[in-house]
Design a protein around this motif. Structure first.
Motif, PDB file in Angstrom:
ATOM      1  N   UNK A  62       8.875  11.450  -1.054  1.00  0.00           N
ATOM      2  CA  UNK A  62       8.725  10.302  -0.286  1.00  0.00           C
ATOM      3  C   UNK A  62       9.395   9.378  -0.007  1.00  0.00           C
ATOM      4  N   UNK A  63       9.733   8.604   0.958  1.00  0.00           N
ATOM      5  CA  UNK A  63      11.306   7.843   0.970  1.00  0.00           C
ATOM      6  C   UNK A  63      11.870   7.307  -0.054  1.00  0.00           C
ATOM      7  N   UNK A 107       5.039   6.529  -8.167  1.00  0.00           N
ATOM      8  CA  UNK A 107       4.358   8.215  -9.014  1.00  0.00           C
ATOM      9  C   UNK A 107       4.631   9.460  -8.100  1.00  0.00           C
ATOM     10  N   UNK A 108       4.597  11.005  -8.641  1.00  0.00           N
ATOM     11  CA  UNK A 108       4.371  12.072  -8.134  1.00  0.00           C
ATOM     12  C   UNK A 108       3.445  12.841  -8.745  1.00  0.00           C
ATOM     13  N   UNK A 109       3.238  13.640  -7.518  1.00  0.00           N
ATOM     14  CA  UNK A 109       2.329  15.127  -8.253  1.00  0.00           C
ATOM     15  C   UNK A 109       2.459  16.148  -7.455  1.00  0.00           C
ATOM     16  N   UNK A 110       1.895  17.591  -7.794  1.00  0.00           N
ATOM     17  CA  UNK A 110       1.297  18.088  -6.723  1.00  0.00           C
ATOM     18  C   UNK A 110       1.041  17.298  -5.436  1.00  0.00           C
ATOM     19  N   UNK A 111       0.239  16.561  -5.777  1.00  0.00           N
ATOM     20  CA  UNK A 111      -0.990  16.205  -4.523  1.00  0.00           C
ATOM     21  C   UNK A 111       0.307  14.781  -3.245  1.00  0.00           C
ATOM     22  N   UNK A 112       1.240  14.344  -4.110  1.00  0.00           N
ATOM     23  CA  UNK A 112       1.795  13.441  -3.254  1.00  0.00           C
ATOM     24  C   UNK A 112       3.578  13.476  -4.199  1.00  0.00           C
ATOM     25  N   UNK A 171       0.889   2.456  -9.208  1.00  0.00           N
ATOM     26  CA  UNK A 171       1.980   2.514  -8.200  1.00  0.00           C
ATOM     27  C   UNK A 171       1.671   2.543  -6.533  1.00  0.00           C
ATOM     28  N   UNK A 172       3.053   1.912  -6.034  1.00  0.00           N
ATOM     29  CA  UNK A 172       3.059   1.578  -4.803  1.00  0.00           C
ATOM     30  C   UNK A 172       3.056   2.167  -3.793  1.00  0.00           C
ATOM     31  N   UNK A 173       3.618   3.502  -3.732  1.00  0.00           N
ATOM     32  CA  UNK A 173       3.965   5.072  -3.105  1.00  0.00           C
ATOM     33  C   UNK A 173       2.526   5.958  -3.017  1.00  0.00           C
ATOM     34  N   UNK A 174       1.127   5.531  -3.196  1.00  0.00           N
ATOM     35  CA  UNK A 174       0.115   6.039  -3.692  1.00  0.00           C
ATOM     36  C   UNK A 174      -0.220   6.444  -1.764  1.00  0.00           C
ATOM     37  N   UNK A 175      -0.633   7.328  -1.375  1.00  0.00           N
ATOM     38  CA  UNK A 175      -1.259   7.628  -0.052  1.00  0.00           C
ATOM     39  C   UNK A 175      -3.075   7.161   0.006  1.00  0.00           C
ATOM     40  N   UNK A 176      -3.472   6.947   0.627  1.00  0.00           N
ATOM     41  CA  UNK A 176      -4.779   6.505   1.502  1.00  0.00           C
ATOM     42  C   UNK A 176      -5.534   7.413   0.737  1.00  0.00           C
ATOM     43  N   UNK A 177      -6.235   6.894  -0.648  1.00  0.00           N
ATOM     44  CA  UNK A 177      -7.397   8.314  -1.127  1.00  0.00           C
ATOM     45  C   UNK A 177      -7.193   9.210  -2.100  1.00  0.00           C
ATOM     46  N   UNK A 178      -5.806   9.144  -2.841  1.00  0.00           N
ATOM     47  CA  UNK A 178      -5.469   9.311  -4.082  1.00  0.00           C
ATOM     48  C   UNK A 178      -5.928   9.186  -4.862  1.00  0.00           C
ATOM     49  N   UNK A 179      -6.106   9.908  -6.294  1.00  0.00           N
ATOM     50  CA  UNK A 179      -6.661   9.269  -7.307  1.00  0.00           C
ATOM     51  C   UNK A 179      -6.017   9.046  -7.840  1.00  0.00           C
ATOM     52  N   UNK A 180      -6.468   8.060  -8.795  1.00  0.00           N
ATOM     53  CA  UNK A 180      -5.344   7.588  -9.730  1.00  0.00           C
ATOM     54  C   UNK A 180      -5.681   7.315 -11.594  1.00  0.00           C
TER      55      UNK A 180
END
Length: 103
Positions: free
Chosen positions: A56-57, A48-53, A90-99
């Motif tokens: 990535x690879x 998953x991608x948005x403005x916060x993330x 999503x397996x590519x979320x950053x720590x603390x990112x809301x979902x």
């Protein structure tokens, strides 16, 4: 914002091709720019991608202006969009990112 769910019948064609075919979820503004992009693959992988993330690879949020008329057959309601996203992890979320984002 307008919401879309579109299946893709081909694999990625890259090192992650084994993930298989996918379903794309997109939240597009009235100009056709993506604010949320989620890719759910046949093997269960979700990214998953948005403005916060936005990158990535594995890939990134598309910066292309998409044709809303082309996506019209795949439009879904906001509630359905966020209900679907709520079932995905999503397996590519950053720590603390809301979902899910904005849900």
């Amino acid at each position: 914002m307008r919401y879309f769910r579109r299946g893709w019948d081909e694999n990625r064609g890259d090192e992650y091709a084994s993930w298989g075919t996918s379903t794309f979820y997109l939240a597009l503004d009235d100009d056709g720019y993506a604010h949320v992009q989620v890719e759910a693959y046949a093997d269960g992988t979700v990214i998953a991608y948005d403005a916060e993330h936005d990158e990535d690879r594995y890939g990134g949020l598309t910066y292309a202006q998409l044709e809303l008329d082309e996506f019209a057959p795949y439009e879904i309601g906001e509630r359905e969009f966020f209900e679907d996203l709520g079932r995905l992890r999503p397996m590519n979320l950053r720590a603390g990112q809301s979902w899910p984002p904005g849900g």
